[in-house]
Design a protein around this motif. Sequence first.
Motif, PDB file in Angstrom:
ATOM      1  N   LEU A   1      -3.452   1.883  -5.417  1.00 40.14           N
ATOM      2  CA  LEU A   1      -3.570   2.230  -4.001  1.00 40.14           C
ATOM      3  C   LEU A   1      -4.939   1.835  -3.455  1.00 40.14           C
ATOM      4  O   LEU A   1      -5.044   1.344  -2.327  1.00 40.14           O
ATOM      5  N   ILE A   2      -5.972   2.008  -4.249  1.00 37.46           N
ATOM      6  CA  ILE A   2      -7.317   1.598  -3.816  1.00 37.46           C
ATOM      7  C   ILE A   2      -7.346   0.092  -3.568  1.00 37.46           C
ATOM      8  O   ILE A   2      -7.823  -0.374  -2.526  1.00 37.46           O
TER       9      ILE A   2
ATOM     10  N   GLU B   1       2.501   1.846  -3.457  1.00 40.01           N
ATOM     11  CA  GLU B   1       1.581   2.426  -4.443  1.00 40.01           C
ATOM     12  C   GLU B   1       1.276   3.896  -4.134  1.00 40.01           C
ATOM     13  O   GLU B   1       1.141   4.707  -5.047  1.00 40.01           O
ATOM     14  N   ALA B   2       1.202   4.229  -2.854  1.00 36.18           N
ATOM     15  CA  ALA B   2       0.957   5.631  -2.477  1.00 36.18           C
ATOM     16  C   ALA B   2       2.128   6.504  -2.911  1.00 36.18           C
ATOM     17  O   ALA B   2       1.932   7.578  -3.501  1.00 36.18           O
TER      18      ALA B   2
ATOM     19  N   SER C   1      -5.248  -0.786  -0.533  1.00 41.50           N
ATOM     20  CA  SER C   1      -5.930  -0.337   0.686  1.00 41.50           C
ATOM     21  C   SER C   1      -6.995  -1.337   1.103  1.00 41.50           C
ATOM     22  O   SER C   1      -7.145  -1.641   2.296  1.00 41.50           O
TER      23      SER C   1
ATOM     24  N   GLY D   1       2.253   7.141  -6.497  1.00 44.43           N
ATOM     25  CA  GLY D   1       1.153   7.954  -7.001  1.00 44.43           C
ATOM     26  C   GLY D   1       0.182   7.179  -7.872  1.00 44.43           C
ATOM     27  O   GLY D   1      -0.519   7.759  -8.697  1.00 44.43           O
ATOM     28  N   LYS D   2       0.113   5.863  -7.690  1.00 40.30           N
ATOM     29  CA  LYS D   2      -0.775   5.018  -8.491  1.00 40.30           C
ATOM     30  C   LYS D   2      -2.111   4.847  -7.757  1.00 40.30           C
ATOM     31  O   LYS D   2      -2.286   3.932  -6.955  1.00 40.30           O
ATOM     32  N   THR D   3      -3.041   5.728  -8.039  1.00 37.41           N
ATOM     33  CA  THR D   3      -4.309   5.782  -7.320  1.00 37.41           C
ATOM     34  C   THR D   3      -5.114   4.494  -7.408  1.00 37.41           C
ATOM     35  O   THR D   3      -5.600   3.993  -6.391  1.00 37.41           O
ATOM     36  N   THR D   4      -5.257   3.935  -8.595  1.00 35.85           N
ATOM     37  CA  THR D   4      -6.047   2.721  -8.745  1.00 35.85           C
ATOM     38  C   THR D   4      -5.420   1.569  -7.965  1.00 35.85           C
ATOM     39  O   THR D   4      -6.122   0.829  -7.267  1.00 35.85           O
TER      40      THR D   4
ATOM     41  N   CYS E   1       0.836  -1.206   0.000  1.00 38.72           N
ATOM     42  CA  CYS E   1       0.000   0.000   0.000  1.00 38.72           C
ATOM     43  C   CYS E   1       0.874   1.260   0.000  1.00 38.72           C
ATOM     44  O   CYS E   1       0.640   2.198  -0.768  1.00 38.72           O
TER      45      CYS E   1
END
Length: 160
Positions: free
Chosen positions: A103-104, A94-95, A107, A98-101, A91
């Motif tokens: 990171l979701i 990915e944060a 998470s 900066g990989k938002t998808t 997690c």
Amino acid sequence: MAKKVAKSPETAPKDKAAAATSKTKNGTAPARREVTVPPPFHAPDARVLDRLWATVLSRKDADPNQSHSARLLSRGTEKVAQKFGEEAVECVIEAVAGKTTALIGESADVLYHLLVLWVDAGLRPEQIWAELTRREGMSGIAEKAARKPLMVGFPTKKIP
């Protein structure tokens, strides 16, 4: 319409005079950081965590060949904690990237493995919610300062 709120209201100056006298270490006034709180939208909410916890709990004594949760729990606390740690690191990666998808997704994995850890430890979500409620409205700095050290004689390095 989005609403703007101060990021750290417990440290924000109450008036312009206080803001003018508030200085950082280098003598400049600190910039006031604001966070935009988006309006709620019609989507799943945090109740999904209660349902997921109930599902993991119900799998505690299930067949490890039929349930991933049962398999994790059957392997013991060390493995459950290790999996939680692995997911937490993924997690963070990915944060930082900066990989938002991604990171979701990571998470969601962290939350699932945290709930497995709670089931393994015999905790109920209400215990964690009560602790969060106790801390609500308290400065994070004040809350950390009030904590007792976990092990006497083993100093921890504070992160600024």
